[in-house]
Motif scaffolding. Structure first.
Motif, PDB file in Angstrom:
ATOM      1  N   LEU B  21     123.003  74.867  48.076  1.00 51.76           N
ATOM      2  CA  LEU B  21     123.409  76.029  47.279  1.00 51.76           C
ATOM      3  C   LEU B  21     122.239  76.536  46.441  1.00 51.76           C
ATOM      4  O   LEU B  21     121.984  77.743  46.366  1.00 51.76           O
ATOM      5  N   PHE B  23     119.145  76.157  47.052  1.00 47.69           N
ATOM      6  CA  PHE B  23     118.167  76.745  47.953  1.00 47.69           C
ATOM      7  C   PHE B  23     118.594  78.153  48.358  1.00 47.69           C
ATOM      8  O   PHE B  23     117.808  79.102  48.318  1.00 47.69           O
ATOM      9  N   LEU B  24     119.853  78.271  48.716  1.00 50.37           N
ATOM     10  CA  LEU B  24     120.375  79.579  49.126  1.00 50.37           C
ATOM     11  C   LEU B  24     120.228  80.586  47.993  1.00 50.37           C
ATOM     12  O   LEU B  24     119.793  81.726  48.197  1.00 50.37           O
ATOM     13  N   THR B  27     116.698  81.728  47.628  1.00 49.58           N
ATOM     14  CA  THR B  27     116.292  82.722  48.630  1.00 49.58           C
ATOM     15  C   THR B  27     116.922  84.064  48.325  1.00 49.58           C
ATOM     16  O   THR B  27     116.396  85.105  48.692  1.00 49.58           O
ATOM     17  N   ALA B  28     118.062  84.053  47.655  1.00 51.45           N
ATOM     18  CA  ALA B  28     118.713  85.321  47.314  1.00 51.45           C
ATOM     19  C   ALA B  28     118.121  85.911  46.037  1.00 51.45           C
ATOM     20  O   ALA B  28     118.582  86.942  45.548  1.00 51.45           O
TER      21      ALA B  28
END
Lengths: 447, 205
Positions: B21, B23-24, B27-28
């Motif tokens: 999460l 990491f996601l 990236t967002a």
């Protein structure tokens, strides 16, 4: 009364004719006895006095004693003897009467229907009130044959105990029938039958059994649901993580110059999460399968006999007979006895449950083994029920599909897994008589 | 990775879930910090930034609901997005009643998660601006003298200068004088601006 008077008179005349030389006065006891037995103590005493009086008058008319008192003494002696005799006889008669009344009262007030037939069981010799109330026709005809037809035995007899459960075809009530040989009053051999109504207790027992079964099944379903739910929770984590990583990868790839190192790292993490999912699933499978088959030389027919013994009582309760037609040439082979028993129990239970919903008459399950020349054995479980609906037959081995309330839908899948683990095959066949058969093959010799 | 000034806290005991999460979210374009337990989160120092929280309900120790309660008690008003396992809907409803911003059921669609996080951050930003204005208003009000505050309060109640003069037992001229001073001190040009500035209901208490 006339007989009594005639007897008295004839003794009197005989006495007179023999001139009182022979002591015939003892014969007066005959009319006294007759009167007492037939009409009671009063009549006996009256006849005693009358007989003694008649004797005295007659004697006095023909003989003279040296003293008048001797005549009186002898008359008193006669009266005393006669009356004492009448008294004793009356007592005996009362005692007999009371004993009989006690027996009859006990029999009549019994809650069970009691009847006695002759040794051949054809004629009814005695029946108590409860019996007359329950089976009025049988008593009227005094014939036990219609009764035999009406009461159908549903269980085989328990060895020497000579008791069986019968169902009354007319009223559908259940009785426990106990029989015993007795010597009847006339000395002939007879059979005493006692019918105890067990419909209510039987009903209660069935209800309790159903209740227990439901409980057992519910707990199994709950355990299964619990397992499925916790499995879902556990799998959520790695799958969720994989999803998030992949979404992130997609975003990284959206860049004009994607960070290859980061991508590589994330893909590695995805792989390890996929591995984690696999571990969870493997653990579940180990939990379900629990163990590998442990093969030992096992006598197939012996396993069948054991399983039938195990389910015998259950089947008998539903009026179902289980028959084993064992092929003696089925050689022992390396099977896992416990697993095989489990599969057979499942198949037999299915058969019993299939029959329990149908007609009462002739419920039958046949378990058969057949061995062929290659040493392969086929085991069949056949019932004479109403068979399977086409749409059920098509999904027989699909997990979690069940037609039983509270069933898990796993029984047949488990059977199939067990049979396949032994290198065999499980299949279903409709029978010509409308019932259905489940058969499985087991290869003989080395697996 | 862009630095947008947004911070997302991820409180989840599952390491892979937390890591993925975070990491996601990075990236967002959101800064993110992961915590394995409610206690770890409470111990950590939190910067005053535009932020929101992804909170797993099933946590070892004090657990998700307790953390929610503790945050509310501590005056923390950052939006909390509840993450629940399958079938925990009653738990999620309870969390919403306690003031959670939203809830997501695992397994969730990651795009949905990102859009909810975006909304939550937007909400937090708006709230923070609102609070900042509030603070500014309070400082300005405090910068006035006691008499000026009295006059201002009555002006905002919509009373004409004549009435205010009578109430405060001063001349009309004095009231007019105070009004002019208030406008210059607060740097506004008209009474209408005053109303706009102090429309918050609790400032006059």
């Amino acid at each position: 009364m006339i007989v009594v008077l005639a007897l008295t008179a004839s003794v009197l005349i005989a006495d007179y004719l023999t001139g009182f030389e022979v002591r015939l006065s003892v014969l007066y006891l005959l009319p006294v006895a007759l009167a007492t037995w037939v009409a009671g103590l009063g009549a006996g005493v009256s006849v005693s006095i009358a007989a003694a009086g008649a004797w005295g008058l007659m004697f006095r008319a023909s003989h003279t004693y040296s003293g008048q008192w001797i005549l009186y003494w002898e008359a008193a002696l006669n009266i005393g003897t006669f009356v004492l005799f009448a008294l004793l006889l009356a007592r005996l008669r009362d005692a007999l009467h009371r004993a009989d009344a006690r027996f009859v009262t006990a029999m009549q007030s019994l809650d069970a229907a009691v009847y006695v037939t002759d040794a051949r069981g054809a004629r009814i010799l005695f029946a108590n009130r409860r019996f007359l109330e329950t089976f009025p026709d049988a008593e009227r005809k005094r014939d036990a044959a219609p009764l035999r037809e009406r009461l159908v035995e549903t269980r085989e007899r328990d060895g020497d105990r000579r008791s069986s459960e019968v169902v009354d075809q007319d009223t559908q009530r259940w009785y426990l029938l106990s029989e015993r040989d007795v010597r009847w009053v006339d000395g002939s051999q007879a059979e005493l039958h006692v019918l105890t109504d067990i419909s209510d207790s039987r009903h209660a027992r069935n209800l309790r059994r159903q209740h227990e079964e439901t409980l057992h099944r519910t707990s199994r379903v709950v355990a299964l649901a619990e397992m499925a739910s916790s499995l879902g929770h556990e799998l959520n984590q790695p799958l969720g993580a994989i999803g998030a990583y992949l979404e992130a990868c997609e975003r990284l790839l959206g860049n004009p110059q994607p960070d290859v190192a980061a991508l590589r790292e994330v893909i590695g993490k995805c792989r390890s999460q996929a591995g984690r999912s696999g571990t969870i699933l493997r653990r579940v499978r180990e939990f379900v399968a629990r163990r590998e088959p442990v093969r030992r030389e096992t006598d197939l027919n012996g396993v069948l006999a054991d399983v039938i013994r195990l389910l015998h009582a259950e089947a008998r309760n539903d009026g179902i007979s289980i028959e084993l037609e064992a092929d003696a040439s089925a050689a022992p082979a390396p099977f896992d006895r416990v697993l095989l028993e489990q599969a057979l129990v499942n198949l037999l239970r299915n058969a019993i449950e299939a029959l329990a919903g149908g007609p009462l008459e002739g419920r039958r399950v046949v378990v058969r083994t057949q061995a062929n020349s290659r040493g392969e054995a086929t085991v069949s479980v056949e019932d004479n029920g109403t068979g399977l609906a086409a749409e059920v037959a098509g999904r027989l081995f699909t997990s979690f599909v069940t037609t039983k309330p509270g069933g898990t839908g796993l029984g047949l899948s488990i059977c199939r897994s067990i049979v396949e683990a032994h290198g065999g095959r499980l299949f279903h066949e409709p029978l010509a008589n409308g019932g259905c058969a489940f058969r499985f093959t087991l290869p003989g010799g080395a697996p | 990775m862009t630095e947008s000034g947004c911070l997302v806290y991820v409180v989840d005991d599952d390491e892979a879930m937390r890591d993925s999460l975070c990491f996601l979210l990075r990236t967002a374009g959101h800064d993110s910090r992961g915590y394995a337990s409610a206690e770890a989160f409470l111990e950590a120092r939190r910067p005053q930034r535009n932020s929101c929280m992804l909170l797993d309900m099933r946590l070892p120790g004090m657990g998700g609901p307790a953390l929610q309660t503790a945050l509310a008690a501590g005056g923390e008003r950052m939006p909390v997005i509840i993450v629940t396992g399958h079938g925990d809907v009653p738990m999620a409803v309870e969390a919403l009643k306690r003031g959670a911003f939203d809830f997501l059921e695992k397994p969730f669609e990651d795009r949905l998660l990102l859009s909810r996080v975006g909304q939550a951050l937007q909400h937090d930003l708006a709230r923070r601006e609102c609070e900042a204005q509030e603070v500014a208003r309070r400082t300005r009000f405090a910068s006035l003298t006691a008499r000026e505050q009295e006059v201002l309060a009555r002006v905002l109640q919509g009373k004409p200068s004549r009435v205010i003069a009578a109430e405060l037992h001063v001349t009309l001229k004095t009231v007019e004088f105070h009004r002019a001073r208030i406008l210059t001190r607060l740097g506004v040009h008209s009474a209408a601006d005053l109303f706009r500035l102090f429309l918050a209901p609790d400032v006059l208490q």
